[in-house]
Design a protein around this motif. Structure first.
Motif, short mmCIF file in Angstrom:
data_model
loop_
_atom_site.label_atom_id
_atom_site.label_comp_id
_atom_site.label_asym_id
_atom_site.label_seq_id
_atom_site.Cartn_x
_atom_site.Cartn_y
_atom_site.Cartn_z
N GLU A 1 0.88 -1.23 -0.02
CA GLU A 1 -0.11 0.18 -0.03
C GLU A 1 1.01 1.21 -0.07
OE1 GLU A 1 -2.32 -3.47 1.28
OE2 GLU A 1 -0.27 -2.73 1.98
N ARG A 2 2.05 1.26 0.87
CA ARG A 2 2.81 2.43 0.68
C ARG A 2 3.61 2.69 -0.56
NH1 ARG A 2 3.77 7.41 1.76
NH2 ARG A 2 5.89 7.98 1.81
N GLU B 1 1.27 4.30 -2.90
CA GLU B 1 1.35 5.77 -2.61
C GLU B 1 2.36 6.42 -3.09
OE1 GLU B 1 0.97 5.97 1.55
OE2 GLU B 1 -1.06 5.14 1.73
N GLN C 1 1.87 6.62 -7.02
CA GLN C 1 0.74 7.50 -7.36
C GLN C 1 1.57 8.87 -7.32
OE1 GLN C 1 -2.41 6.62 -4.54
NE2 GLN C 1 -3.42 5.26 -6.37
#
Length: 166
Positions: A68-69, A72, A75
């Motif tokens: 998930e990190r 991020e 993105q």
């Protein structure tokens, strides 16, 4: 002074050909070339997405990331990549020994860019992993493995909490 002309297609082609013929060592030190070599040496095809993820993973030195990190960061860097592709790539990098997978309590998985033998502190609440050198942990008193088995790896995770002041 006359403005310079844009390079012609022919000269660009010839430069690419010269680049392709250049000795391998002449490209060493180029981060993208080095990453491509690293992926190929690990048996992974250097796709656009693997190169982008590899850049995010390895360009900042040793670190611990969740999928998930990493998404991020992708993105924020304007790299469009799905979480499923990130998970698949992280598992491929792990199988190729480019990353080390660290599962914490079965609820959170970190991927470590430092694949050497070492252990970790886990700062609870902040979910931060901190490296502990292997030599700092005494593993001399491990129980013997069951018959027909051998110890492949030992991961020690020491959980930390803030000291409560009374």
């Amino acid at each position: 002074m006359a403005p310079s002309k844009a390079p012609s297609k022919r000269s660009m082609k010839s430069r690419r050909a010269d680049h392709a013929k250049a000795p391998l060592g002449s490209l060493a030190g180029c981060p993208f070339h080095d990453l491509r070599v690293k992926l190929c040496a690990a048996g992974l095809r250097p796709t656009r997405q693997r190169i982008a993820l590899g850049w995010l993973l390895f360009a900042k030195g040793d670190r611990h990331l969740t999928a998930e990190r990493l998404q991020e960061e992708a993105q924020a860097s304007r790299v469009s990549i799905s979480l499923a592709t990130i998970y698949n790539s992280l598992h491929q990098f792990t199988e190729a020994s480019l990353l080390r997978e660290i599962a914490i309590d079965g609820s959170r998985t970190y991927f470590d860019t430092n694949v050497t033998d070492h252990h970790h502190f886990l700062v609870e609440g902040a979910n931060i992993l901190i490296d502990i050198p292997q030599v700092a942990v005494d593993l001399l008193r491990l129980p013997p493995p069951p018959a027909g088995k051998r110890i492949a790896q030992v991961d020690v995770i020491v959980k930390l909490r803030d000291v409560e002041l009374a």
